[in-house]
Design a protein around this motif. Structure first.
Motif, PDB file in Angstrom:
ATOM      1  N   GLY A  25     -87.241 -13.634   0.668  1.00 25.39           N
ATOM      2  CA  GLY A  25     -87.724 -12.324   1.116  1.00 25.39           C
ATOM      3  C   GLY A  25     -86.890 -11.687   2.207  1.00 25.39           C
ATOM      4  N   MET A  26     -85.728 -12.268   2.492  1.00 28.15           N
ATOM      5  CA  MET A  26     -84.897 -11.670   3.544  1.00 28.15           C
ATOM      6  C   MET A  26     -84.265 -10.378   3.032  1.00 28.15           C
ATOM      7  SD  MET A  26     -81.840 -13.320   5.822  1.00 28.15           S
ATOM      8  CE  MET A  26     -80.601 -13.502   4.538  1.00 28.15           C
ATOM      9  N   PRO A  27     -84.351  -9.309   3.825  1.00 31.20           N
ATOM     10  CA  PRO A  27     -83.748  -8.045   3.392  1.00 31.20           C
ATOM     11  C   PRO A  27     -82.232  -8.195   3.229  1.00 31.20           C
ATOM     12  CG  PRO A  27     -84.972  -7.763   5.464  1.00 31.20           C
ATOM     13  CD  PRO A  27     -84.941  -9.214   5.159  1.00 31.20           C
ATOM     14  N   SER A  28     -81.611  -7.225   2.584  1.00 39.52           N
ATOM     15  CA  SER A  28     -80.180  -7.367   2.322  1.00 39.52           C
ATOM     16  C   SER A  28     -79.315  -6.721   3.406  1.00 39.52           C
ATOM     17  CB  SER A  28     -79.842  -6.780   0.959  1.00 39.52           C
ATOM     18  OG  SER A  28     -80.267  -5.424   0.934  1.00 39.52           O
ATOM     19  N   ASP A  29     -79.883  -5.791   4.155  1.00 46.71           N
ATOM     20  CA  ASP A  29     -79.049  -5.161   5.189  1.00 46.71           C
ATOM     21  C   ASP A  29     -79.030  -6.004   6.457  1.00 46.71           C
ATOM     22  OD1 ASP A  29     -81.871  -4.358   5.562  1.00 46.71           O
ATOM     23  OD2 ASP A  29     -81.047  -3.347   7.336  1.00 46.71           O
ATOM     24  N   ASN A  30     -77.941  -5.902   7.161  1.00 52.39           N
ATOM     25  CA  ASN A  30     -77.719  -6.771   8.314  1.00 52.39           C
ATOM     26  C   ASN A  30     -78.776  -6.600   9.408  1.00 52.39           C
ATOM     27  OD1 ASN A  30     -75.967  -8.854   8.628  1.00 52.39           O
ATOM     28  ND2 ASN A  30     -74.776  -7.786  10.193  1.00 52.39           N
TER      29      ASN A  30
END
Ligand code: SF4
Ligand code: SF4
Lengths: 668, 177
Positions: free
Chosen positions: A379-384
C-alpha cells in the motif's frame, strides 16, 4: 543555603507510584557540578551494565544545569540522561526552551524516574505538590497536542510540558522528548520515557533561585550581554553565515539552503548535488520559508531567536529549530515545502530529525536494491513525498516493516540481512550521523568522531575553525581578538595552518596539536552540559561569550563554589571520564571508536592509528580507550577502578585487559 | 490662569512584533526587586508578565499597574488580527480575580516602579531585541484643572446625594486636610 541549585531532586518510582523529595550532597556539586556531571554519577551509582535500556531498573533523568534559573543569558538546558536502546550506552541529550528554569523555580534540580507505570501517566509538579496523574486520554496524541491539552485541563497556561508522541509510546529507538520549541532528540530518550509509561512531565514553579555573590555575578552577565551585542554587530568574516554568528545554527533566520543542499548528502546520505541550486529554487524556497515562518522565537532568557513558529498551509502550527529544516527535504530528494510539512507530523509523533529521515531513505534504498520488496511495503504510494509520509506512519506505529525500521538503520540492517548492512553506512556507535561525506581526512574531526560519546558531531565541535583561512592577513585578523583560547598556542597553530603545502591536512595540525584542540573543544561542551548552558552561546560557535576564562567566575559567584580554570578543567575531566567509565562498563572499546567507513574518501590508516594512540594516552586511557588506574586515581575516581578490577576490565597487576566479561557482550 | 509645570513622563514602548517570548524581562525585574538586590530571582514576582502563547503567535508583555480592591463588574476579551486573547489579558491591575501581579507567597500586590534609581528600566535594558524601549519626554501640565470640569462632577454628586450632603462632606474633608 544552596546557591544557583536548589539542593533537591525528585525521585519518582513509577512502578509503585512513589514520590520522594531527596536532598542532594553539596560535595557532589563540587565534584561533578550539575546537569550531565551529576547525571553521570547517578547512572554510575545506580545503573550497572546488566540493566537493559527497557528494564524497569533503567533510570530516566531530567537534570537542570547548575546555573539554569540564574540570570546567566542562555542558560536553560535540561540534560536528559538514560541508557539508550539504540546504542546501549549511556546517552544524554540536551533540550533548551523553558523546562529547566521552571523546574528550578519549582524547587528541584533533577527529576529521576525509575520503574514502569502499568498505565500511561503524566507527572505534574506544582512547586511542593507533585502528583502522578492518569494519561490514558492522551494515548496516541501528538507531543505538541498533549502539551496543549494538559495545560488546559490543569488550567495552568504557564506550566512547561515535556511530552512524547506516538513514537515514544511505541518505543521507537529514535523517539524524542518534545518541549515547546525544543526537544531532547538524540539517543532515544522518548523511547525510554514511553517504555516507562510516562507520557509527559509538567512543571510550574514560583520559588526563588539564589545567587552567592549577586553583584559580581550580575557584572559577568552584563559583560556577556555586551559581548553578544558586539558579536551580533560584528559577524566573523570569511566563514559561512551560520558559523559567523552566535546561537544554535541560525537555520530559521538565515537562508543558507544553497550551502547545505550542495555540500551535504541527499537521500540516505548518498548523493551530493553540486549544482543543485539555481535562481528558481532560491525564489521558491525563500517564498516557502517566508510564507510559513510566523515568528522567530527564543529559549528562556536569551535574545538569539534560534527557533521559529512554522505554520504549513492547512496544518497545525509547530515550532522548529536547527537543521531539521532540511533533513526531510534532502532525505526525500524533495523540496522545502515538503520538508516543513512532514516535520509537523514528525514533531507531533516525536522523532529525531536526523535519524528519522535517514531511516526512511535507507528503507527506500533497500527497496531499490531489491533487498526489501513490494511485500514489505503493502500500500505504499508511488510518489516520493507520499512514501515518506507512509513510512513515517508505519515506523511510529511499528507496523509491518516499520517495526524493524523503528530500531534505526544499524539494528534494522542486522535484522533484514541479505546485504542490508552495507546500507546502514552512516553510523557511529550504532547511531545515525549528519549526512556528510568529504574528501580529505581531517585529523581533528577524526578524533572527535571516534571518541565522542555525545555521538553527534555538532555537540563535540566548535571553538576551533573547521578549516584554515585562505590568507595570512585573514588569519592574523582572526586571532587578534581571540581571547577565548585557553592557551596562546592555539593562535599559532591556526596562524600556521594552510590549505596546501607542508602545513595542511592531514599532517597539520600535528597529532599532538590535534589532541589539544579536540580536548579543548570537548571540554567546553562538557562544561556547558553540566551548567545547562546553550552550546550556541558557548562551545559551538567561534568566539563565544562564555569560555574557560569567565566560566569559573560564573560558578564561584553564582553557586558559591570556589572555582578556577584548573579546578573547572579537572571537574569536567572527572565527569567526562565517568561518562566513559559508564560506557566502558557497557562494553565500549577501541573497535567502536571509528567514523563511518565512507566519511572521508582519502584515509590514512597509519596516521589514524597514531592519532588514536596518542589521544588515548593524552586522555589517560589505555590502548583500548579504558581510563587507567592512575588517571582515575588522579580524578578521585578510585571507585571506578575498583569496579573495573572486580569486573576484570582492568587487572590489579597490569594496566589493561582487553577481554570483555560475557555480561557486557552486545546482545545481537 | 492656571500655572504651567514641567513633568517628566517615562513611556515604555512595547512592540509585540519584536517580542520573541524569552522572558528575560520577567527574570531581571524579579532579580532587581529582590532584597538584597539581585540576590535571587523568580519570574513569579516580576512586575512585568509576558503573555505567551507560541502556537497562537501571542506575545504580550504587560506591566503591573494599580492595585484593585475589587474586580471589575464585567470582563473584556479582545480579538486582534484573528488572535483571541484571554479575558482581561491587557489589564495591568493586581486584582482579586486573578493571580497576576501578586507576590507568590504573601499575595501582596506588585506594581512596576520603572526601576527607581536605575538609568533605564531593567526590562528595557535586558530586552536587547528592542521589543521594549523607553522614552522620556518633558511635558508641560496645567496645575489647575478647569473649573467647569469640577462643576460637572459636582453637579452629578449633587444630583445623586443632594446639595446638603455634598456640602457636609466637603466641610468634613477640609477639616481633615
Ligand atoms: S542561543 Fe538560541 S538555542 Fe541557545 S538558548 Fe538562545 S535561543 Fe535558545
Ligand atoms: S525580554 Fe523582550 S523579547 Fe524577551 S519576553 Fe520580554 S519583551 Fe519579549
Amino acid at each position: 543555603m544552596r546557591y544557583a541549585e536548589t539542593g533537591f531532586n525528585l525521585e519518582i518510582d513509577l512502578t509503585r507510584g512513589n514520590i520522594e523529595r531527596v536532598a542532594t550532597d553539596p560535595k557532589d556539586t563540587e565534584l561533578y557540578l550539575g546537569g550531565l556531571g551529576t547525571n553521570a554519577k547517578i547512572i554510575w551509582d545506580r545503573v550497572p551494565p546488566e540493566v537493559e535500556p527497557f528494564s524497569p531498573d533503567n533510570l530516566l533523568i531530567f537534570g537542570a544545569g547548575l546555573l539554569c534559573g540564574t540570570p546567566a543569558t542562555g542558560c536553560n538546558r535540561t540534560i536528559v540522561t538514560t541508557i539508550s536502546p539504540q546504542t546501549k550506552l549511556m546517552a544524554f541529550s540536551m533540550m533548551g526552551g523553558f523546562f529547566a528554569p521552571e523546574l528550578k523555580y519549582a524547587g528541584y534540580d533533577k527529576v529521576i524516574f525509575r520503574g514502569k507505570s502499568p498505565d500511561l501517566v503524566y507527572l505534574w509538579i506544582n512547586n511542593d505538590k507533585v502528583e502522578i496523574r492518569d494519561a490514558s486520554h492522551l494515548k496516541g496524541k501528538g507531543a505538541v497536542e498533549t502539551a496543549e491539552i494538559i495545560k488546559k485541563e490543569l488550567k495552568e497556561p504557564k506550566a512547561q510540558v515535556a511530552a512524547i508522541g506516538l513514537a515514544g509510546e511505541n518505543r521507537v529507538f529514535f523517539a524524542s522528548v518534545e518541549q515547546g520549541r525544543s526537544s531532547a532528540s538524540r539517543g532515544g530518550m522518548g523511547a525510554v520515557m514511553g517504555d516507562k509509561g510516562l507520557k509527559a512531565i509538567v512543571v510550574r514553579g514560583t520559588k526563588d533561585i539564589n545567587l552567592a555573590r549577586p553583584a559580581e555575578f550580575m557584572e559577568l552577565c552584563n559583560d556577556v550581554m555586551e559581548y553578544i551585542k558586539f558579536r551580533n554587530d560584528n559577524p566573523i568574516p570569511g566563514v559561512m553565515p551560520i558559523l559567523a554568528g552566535l546561537g544554535s545554527p541560525q537555520e530559521m533566520k538565515v537562508h543558507d539552503e544553497k550551502w547545505h543542499t550542495e555540500n551535504f548528502m541527499w537521500g540516505n546520505s548518498r548523493t551530493r548535488r553540486k549544482d543543485f541550486w539555481n535562481k528558481e529554487i532560491a525564489a521558491e524556497w525563500m517564498n516557502t520559508m517566508d510564507g510559513m515562518r510566523k515568528r522567530l522565537i527564543s529559549c528562556y532568557n536569551c535574545p538569539m531567536t534560534c527557533g521559529a513558529t512554522i505554520q504549513p498551509p492547512g496544518l497545525p502550527t509547530y515550532m522548529m529549530k536547527c537543521f531539521t529544516k532540511l533533513t526531510y527535504t534532502m532525505a526525500a530528494m524533495s523540496d522545502l515545502e515538503f520538508g516543513l510539512g512532514i516535520a509537523q507530523s514528525a514533531t507531533e509523533y516525536g522523532v529525531d530529525g536526523f535519524s528519522a529521515p535517514q531511516v526512511m531513505a535507507f528503507a527506500l534504498e533497500l527497496y531499490e536494491a531489491g533487498i526489501l520488496t513490494d511485500e514489505d511495503f503493502p500500500g505504499m504510494p508511488s510518489d516520493n513525498n507520499g512514501r515518506f509520509y507512509w513510512l513515517l506512519d508505519r515506523i511510529v506505529r511499528r507496523e509491518g516493516i516499520g517495526d524493524i525500521l523503528a530500531n534505526g538503520t544499524y539494528w534494522a540492517a542486522k535484522e533484514i540481512g541479505n546485504g542490508a548492512e552495507a546500507y546502514a553506512h552512516n553510523n557511529i556507535k550504532k547511531h545515525e550521523q549528519l549526512p556528510l561525506k568529504l574528501s580529505m581526512l581531517n585529523p581533528i574531526y577524526f578524533l572527535m568522531y571516534c571518541t565522542g560519546e555525545k555521538i553527534n558531531i555538532t555537540q563535540i565541535e566548535g571553538q576551533f575553525p573547521q578549516a584554515p583561512f585562505a590568507t595570512k592577513e585573514e588569519r592574523e585578523e582572526f586571532v587578534k581578538d581571540w581571547f577565548q583560547v585557553p592557551d596562546e598556542k592555539f593562535k599559532q597553530i591556526f596562524l600556521d595552518w594552510e590549505f596546501r603545502g607542508e602545513k595542511s591536512l592531514p599532517l597539520y595540525p600535528t597529532v599532538q596539536m590535534c589532541c589539544d584542540i579536540v580536548d579543548w573543544q570537548e571540554r567546553m561542551h562538557y562544561i556547558d552540559d553540566a551548567l545547562g548552558m546553550c552550546a550556541g552561546l558557548s562551545s559551538f560557535p567561534l568566539k563565544p561569550p562564555y569560555h574557560i576564562h569567565n566560566y569559573p567566575k560564573f560558578i564561584s559567584s553564582g553557586a558559591g563554589i570556589d572555582m578556577d580554570e584548573a579546578k573547572l578543567t579537572q571537574a569536567a575531566k572527572r565527569y567526562r571520564t565517568l561518562v566513559r567509565a559508564n560506557n566502558i562498563r557497557r562494553g565500549l572499546r577501541r573497535k567502536d571508536e571509528k567514523p563511518p567507513e565512507d566519511h572521508w574518501k582519502k584515509r590514512f590508516p597509519e596516521l589514524e592509528k597514531e592519532l588514536l594512540d596518542t589521544y588515548y594516552k593524552f586522555k589517560g586511557w589505555n590502548d583500548q580507550g579504558i581510563p587507567t588506574k592512575e588517571s582515575l586515581h588522579e580524578l578521585g575516581l578510585d571507585f571506578v577502578s575498583e569496579d573495573f578490577v572486580k569486573r576484570g576490565i582492568l587487572t590489579d597487576s597490569q594496566e589493561a585487559s582487553p577481554k570483555e566479561t560475557p555480561s557486557k557482550k552486545e546482545k545481537e | 490662569m492656571a500655572e504651567k509645570k514641567k513633568k517628566t513622563i517615562k513611556t515604555i514602548k512595547i512592540n509585540v512584533d519584536k517580542c520573541n517570548g524569552c522572558r528575560a524581562c520577567e527574570l531581571i525585574c524579579s532579580a532587581f526587586h529582590a532584597a538584597p538586590k539581585y540576590s535571587s530571582n523568580n519570574p513569579a514576582r516580576s512586575r512585568i508578565r509576558v503573555i505567551r502563547e507560541p502556537l497562537s503567535d501571542i506575545y504580550v508583555p504587560v506591566y503591573a499597574g494599580e492595585y484593585a480592591v475589587a474586580e471589575c463588574a464585567g470582563r473584556d476579551k479582545y480579538t486582534i488580527d484573528g488572535k483571541e486573547y484571554d479575558e482581561c489579558a491587557f489589564c495591568r491591575a493586581s486584582c482579586p480575580s486573578r493571580g497576576e501581579f501578586k507576590e507568590p507567597d504573601s499575595g501582596l500586590p506588585l506594581k512596576c516602579d520603572m526601576c527607581e534609581g536605575e538609568e533605564e528600566p531593567l526590562c528595557v535594558k535586558w530586552c536587547t531585541v528592542d521589543a521594549l524601549t523607553c522614552e522620556e519626554r518633558e511635558e508641560e501640565v496645567e496645575e489647575d484643572v478647569k473649573m467647569e470640569d469640577i462643576e460637572i462632577g459636582m453637579a452629578s454628586m449633587v444630583d445623586r446625594y443632594g446639595l446638603q450632603k455634598v456640602m457636609d462632606t466637603v466641610a468634613r474633608m477640609s477639616k481633615k486636610a
